[in-house]
Design a protein around this motif. Structure first.
Motif, PDB file in Angstrom:
ATOM      1  N   LYS A  61       8.864   6.583   6.809  1.00  0.00           N
ATOM      2  CA  LYS A  61       9.045   5.420   6.435  1.00  0.00           C
ATOM      3  C   LYS A  61       8.516   4.555   7.557  1.00  0.00           C
ATOM      4  O   LYS A  61       7.962   3.396   7.145  1.00  0.00           O
ATOM      5  CB  LYS A  61      10.700   5.438   6.902  1.00  0.00           C
ATOM      6  CG  LYS A  61      11.505   5.778   5.657  1.00  0.00           C
ATOM      7  CD  LYS A  61      12.772   5.955   6.201  1.00  0.00           C
ATOM      8  CE  LYS A  61      13.619   6.623   4.808  1.00  0.00           C
ATOM      9  NZ  LYS A  61      14.838   7.013   5.213  1.00  0.00           N
ATOM     10  N   THR A 101       4.915   4.351   6.243  1.00  0.00           N
ATOM     11  CA  THR A 101       4.688   3.591   4.971  1.00  0.00           C
ATOM     12  C   THR A 101       4.715   2.228   5.303  1.00  0.00           C
ATOM     13  O   THR A 101       3.944   1.379   4.766  1.00  0.00           O
ATOM     14  CB  THR A 101       5.876   3.605   3.926  1.00  0.00           C
ATOM     15  OG1 THR A 101       5.993   4.984   3.611  1.00  0.00           O
ATOM     16  CG2 THR A 101       5.847   2.814   2.510  1.00  0.00           C
ATOM     17  N   ALA A 102       5.707   1.813   6.226  1.00  0.00           N
ATOM     18  CA  ALA A 102       5.867   0.201   6.756  1.00  0.00           C
ATOM     19  C   ALA A 102       4.529  -0.211   7.199  1.00  0.00           C
ATOM     20  O   ALA A 102       3.848  -1.396   7.012  1.00  0.00           O
ATOM     21  CB  ALA A 102       6.666   0.253   7.753  1.00  0.00           C
ATOM     22  N   LEU A 152       1.575  -0.529   4.663  1.00  0.00           N
ATOM     23  CA  LEU A 152       2.024  -1.955   3.745  1.00  0.00           C
ATOM     24  C   LEU A 152       1.775  -3.063   4.661  1.00  0.00           C
ATOM     25  O   LEU A 152       1.336  -4.094   4.080  1.00  0.00           O
ATOM     26  CB  LEU A 152       3.550  -1.764   3.131  1.00  0.00           C
ATOM     27  CG  LEU A 152       3.829  -0.926   2.123  1.00  0.00           C
ATOM     28  CD1 LEU A 152       5.415  -0.958   1.799  1.00  0.00           C
ATOM     29  CD2 LEU A 152       3.035  -1.061   1.063  1.00  0.00           C
ATOM     30  N   SER A 153       1.721  -3.045   5.916  1.00  0.00           N
ATOM     31  CA  SER A 153       1.534  -4.344   6.687  1.00  0.00           C
ATOM     32  C   SER A 153      -0.068  -4.193   6.954  1.00  0.00           C
ATOM     33  O   SER A 153      -0.692  -5.192   7.547  1.00  0.00           O
ATOM     34  CB  SER A 153       1.974  -4.230   8.015  1.00  0.00           C
ATOM     35  OG  SER A 153       1.330  -3.078   8.835  1.00  0.00           O
ATOM     36  N   TYR A 201       7.338   2.139  -5.301  1.00  0.00           N
ATOM     37  CA  TYR A 201       7.458   1.427  -3.990  1.00  0.00           C
ATOM     38  C   TYR A 201       6.302   0.959  -3.325  1.00  0.00           C
ATOM     39  O   TYR A 201       6.395  -0.313  -3.223  1.00  0.00           O
ATOM     40  CB  TYR A 201       8.366   2.188  -2.913  1.00  0.00           C
ATOM     41  CG  TYR A 201       8.744   1.487  -1.823  1.00  0.00           C
ATOM     42  CD1 TYR A 201       9.786   0.598  -1.834  1.00  0.00           C
ATOM     43  CD2 TYR A 201       8.003   1.589  -0.408  1.00  0.00           C
ATOM     44  CE1 TYR A 201      10.494  -0.128  -0.760  1.00  0.00           C
ATOM     45  CE2 TYR A 201       8.339   1.029   0.551  1.00  0.00           C
ATOM     46  CZ  TYR A 201       9.508   0.152   0.617  1.00  0.00           C
ATOM     47  OH  TYR A 201       9.679  -0.445   1.813  1.00  0.00           O
ATOM     48  N   HIS A 229       5.201  -3.164  -3.476  1.00  0.00           N
ATOM     49  CA  HIS A 229       5.164  -3.908  -1.911  1.00  0.00           C
ATOM     50  C   HIS A 229       3.731  -4.245  -1.430  1.00  0.00           C
ATOM     51  O   HIS A 229       3.527  -4.705  -0.464  1.00  0.00           O
ATOM     52  CB  HIS A 229       5.981  -3.163  -0.974  1.00  0.00           C
ATOM     53  CG  HIS A 229       7.549  -3.180  -1.223  1.00  0.00           C
ATOM     54  ND1 HIS A 229       8.113  -2.701  -2.225  1.00  0.00           N
ATOM     55  CD2 HIS A 229       8.660  -3.790  -0.517  1.00  0.00           C
ATOM     56  CE1 HIS A 229       9.390  -2.711  -2.213  1.00  0.00           C
ATOM     57  NE2 HIS A 229       9.713  -3.527  -1.101  1.00  0.00           N
ATOM     58  N   SER A 239       1.411  -6.074  -2.387  1.00  0.00           N
ATOM     59  CA  SER A 239       0.990  -7.210  -3.191  1.00  0.00           C
ATOM     60  C   SER A 239      -0.382  -7.705  -2.647  1.00  0.00           C
ATOM     61  O   SER A 239      -1.022  -8.534  -3.265  1.00  0.00           O
ATOM     62  CB  SER A 239       2.061  -8.177  -3.616  1.00  0.00           C
ATOM     63  OG  SER A 239       2.563  -8.282  -2.439  1.00  0.00           O
ATOM     64  N   HIS A 240      -0.275  -7.701  -1.201  1.00  0.00           N
ATOM     65  CA  HIS A 240      -1.387  -8.554  -0.591  1.00  0.00           C
ATOM     66  C   HIS A 240      -2.990  -8.019  -0.129  1.00  0.00           C
ATOM     67  O   HIS A 240      -3.774  -8.443   0.512  1.00  0.00           O
ATOM     68  CB  HIS A 240      -0.959  -9.211   0.682  1.00  0.00           C
ATOM     69  CG  HIS A 240      -0.227  -8.089   1.795  1.00  0.00           C
ATOM     70  ND1 HIS A 240       1.192  -7.667   0.798  1.00  0.00           N
ATOM     71  CD2 HIS A 240      -0.443  -7.379   2.634  1.00  0.00           C
ATOM     72  CE1 HIS A 240       1.403  -6.574   1.992  1.00  0.00           C
ATOM     73  NE2 HIS A 240       0.396  -6.464   2.925  1.00  0.00           N
TER      74      HIS A 240
END
Lengths: 274, 353
Positions: free
Chosen positions: B257, B260-261, B264-265, B280, B284, B286-287
């Motif tokens: 977790k 993943t965070a 994604l950042s 997921y 998430h 998208s940027h």
């Protein structure tokens, strides 16, 4: 260095510790109100300036929180009520009554503290099934009706109370239970309060045992309920909803702590717990 | 203590709520948490649909935590004589459950239904078959299976001067790319391989061991494990070197977790996660442009099967067994599998011809 400066330095050091310790809580508070989609800031402590209550709305919509609050309250208070009776009586017996094998029996009692709860999962479940309590809230409570830790704590508390007080009561013609009720228990109140807090917090937060005992969503406690809609198994997590849901779960305990802070701290100081 | 709580239990017997009696055969189905979203509600919908179409059977869908907790809950219940009829268990536990005699072999049921077990398994992708079979007998039906896969951040690849359309294929290339992607000043890591016990650690060590030419355990004689064999030790060494020697991965335990965070950042070049996380991650990330690739190989390219399969527990009545088999067959219909794989972005386990 002047004493005044030193005090200021200590205060500064302590405040930074407090800040460090409260980081997870602060993060949760901020994440709960942060609009979703804002993934760059997922781990950030920087709050969103357009806070949203959407996560709370979706958490409340996803789960039957009313029922789960009620179940948790029933389980926590049911366990505590029975425990207060059993640990007071057993603590009194070990502290004041002399009988054969008292030391050995007490040692056996303490051995329970060495066992990790998961070891007892299957035996406890077997007892619950035999008693016909599988799947019920009563089954969730039953294994905790006696507490080795509570008995140990109450024994210590009773032993610290001067015997003269009891003897005076006995001279006035009190029976053992009158001594316990009118003399010992009022004096042991801080100990009982300290034990109650430990018990409430432990059972409020417990997850594995409630998950194993009950099957119906109507019997879920808050922790199991929250996990049923908010956890992800392989990496993904809806952080905003989890943060909001967690806030909802801890809110009653948190509010109670803020309201009774002084009382709680005093009890812990008295009983030497931390 | 026993006497105390037996007494308490007896007192509380009166307070027990009894479930309303039902004429239909009642069976229990335990299922673990989803990759994302409110699976408990989704699963309830699927099970409700089954119940509507099968008046003689009532399935109780019971949420049972993560994969590990599902194993704990279902086997504890089985040991005290309350086994669930059907459970969705991690594909990694099928052999364990079969060896310990907790679950029913499904081959006899397949034969009764007029199938030849081996032939029947041809309905599923070849890679999934060995996982569902133990010593030649079918013990599980593949349901929502997954494998590890490499997710990468194409923007970081370009910024590091790497070809974003050409992800690493081999371990040496993997290390080289990860070094280029690591930027300690900007706080960027080249790679994360999640290492939390109970979720990804063993599965990904198994993955690296297979890529290193080995096996985690004897697939023909399950129960024999190869943890001390050179291929597994080599995989572990490679994993250690990624943090210690090449310093391209954060030290210590990184949970899936947290990893993943971080990915994604936009601070991590590559991460190994389940194909189950695809939905997921895609929704998430998208940027930055997302890349997905096979996990690089060393001696060979290979990954283990993960995710969950349907099993039937032993110790249930003949009626329950029949009902459970009807339910499992229904869950394995392409319509239900498609619903789950769309929701959870899994492989559809079944070949559709």
């Amino acid at each position: 260095m002047m004493p005044h400066d030193r005090r200021r330095l200590v205060a500064l050091a302590l405040s930074s510790f407090v800040l460090l310790w409260s980081t997870p809580f602060l993060w949760m508070l901020i994440a709960a109100f942060r609009p979703s989609g804002d993934n760059v800031a997922i781990a950030s402590l920087w709050p969103a300036f357009e806070p949203t209550i959407k996560h709370f709305a979706s958490a409340l919509a996803a789960g039957d929180f009313g029922q789960w609050y009620l179940n948790t309250l029933l389980v926590v208070s049911g366990i505590l009520l029975v425990q207060l009776v059993t640990v007071s009586l057993a603590g009194y017996a070990f502290a004041r009554l002399s009988f054969r094998g008292r030391g050995t029996l007490f040692a056996l009692f303490l051995v329970q503290l060495l066992l990790l709860p998961p070891v007892l999962l299957v035996p406890n479940l077997q007892t619950i099934v035999n008693a016909g309590l599988y799947g019920s809230l009563a089954g969730m409570m039953a294994p905790y009706f006696a507490s080795a830790f509570g008995v140990f704590l109450m024994r210590q508390v009773f032993r610290s109370i001067p015997r003269e007080l009891e003897e005076a009561a006995l001279m006035d013609g009190a029976s053992w239970w009158q001594v316990l009720w009118h003399v010992l228990l009022p004096l042991a109140r801080p100990g009982l309060v300290a034990f109650s807090i430990v018990s409430i917090v432990f059972h409020w937060n417990e997850f594995l045992w409630p998950l194993v005992v009950v099957n119906s969503p109507q019997r879920y406690t808050l922790t199991v309920g929250l996990a049923s809609f908010a956890t992800g198994a392989e990496g993904g997590n809806e952080w905003g909803m989890i943060a909001a849901g967690t806030l909802l779960v801890i809110a009653p305990l948190f509010i109670a702590f803020v309201l009774c802070q002084r009382h709680i701290v005093n009890s812990f100081m008295f009983s030497g717990l931390k | 203590m026993t006497i105390l709580y037996r007494m308490g239990a007896a007192v509380l017997m009166a307070a027990v709520l009894v479930l309303p009696a039902q004429a239909a055969t009642n069976i229990q189905f335990m299922f673990p948490a989803a990759v994302q979203g409110n699976l408990a509600a989704q699963m309830q919908k699927i099970v409700d649909q089954f119940n509507r179409h099968h008046p003689g059977i009532h399935v109780d869908a019971v949420f049972s935590g993560g994969y590990g907790q599902t194993l704990t809950k279902s086997t504890s219940a089985a040991r005290v004589g309350k086994p669930p009829a059907v459970a969705l268990e991690s594909a990694n536990f099928i052999s364990d459950l079969a060896i310990n005699g907790m679950i029913q072999p499904l081959s006899p049921l397949l034969k009764q239904a007029g199938h030849k077990p081996r032939q029947y398994m041809q309905n599923y992708w070849a890679a999934l078959r060995p996982n569902a079979m133990v010593r030649g007998t079918v013990y599980a039906l593949p349901f929502q299976n997954s494998t590890p896969v490499l997710y990468y951040n194409k923007a970081l690849f370009k910024a590091a001067g790497l070809d974003a359309e050409n992800p690493p294929q081999t371990w040496p290339q993997w290390v080289k790319d990860a070094k280029r992607l690591t930027d300690t000043k900007a706080g960027h890591w080249g790679l994360i391989i999640p290492s939390s016990n109970g979720s990804y650690l063993a599965w990904l060590l198994q993955s690296l061991s297979m890529a290193n030419g080995g096996q985690f355990y004897n697939t023909v004689f399950p129960g024999e494990v190869y943890l001390d064999q050179p291929s597994v030790i080599g995989a572990m060494r490679f994993w250690r070197d990624l943090t210690q020697r090449y310093a391209v991965m954060p030290k210590g335990v990184t949970t899936a977790k947290a990893g993943t965070a971080e990915f994604l950042s936009g601070k991590v070049g590559m991460i190994v996660l389940s194909t189950g996380a695809l939905g997921y991650i895609r929704s998430h990330a998208s940027h930055f442009p997302l890349g997905v690739a096979f996990v690089p190989g060393n001696v060979r390219r290979a990954v283990p099967i993960g995710g969950g399969s349907l099993v039937m527990f032993k110790g249930i009545s003949a009626d329950a067994k029949k009902a459970a088999w009807t339910f499992m067959q229904w869950m394995e219909k392409p319509a239900q599998l498609a619903r789950i794989s769309q929701r959870r972005h899994r492989e559809r386990p079944r070949l559709m011809s």
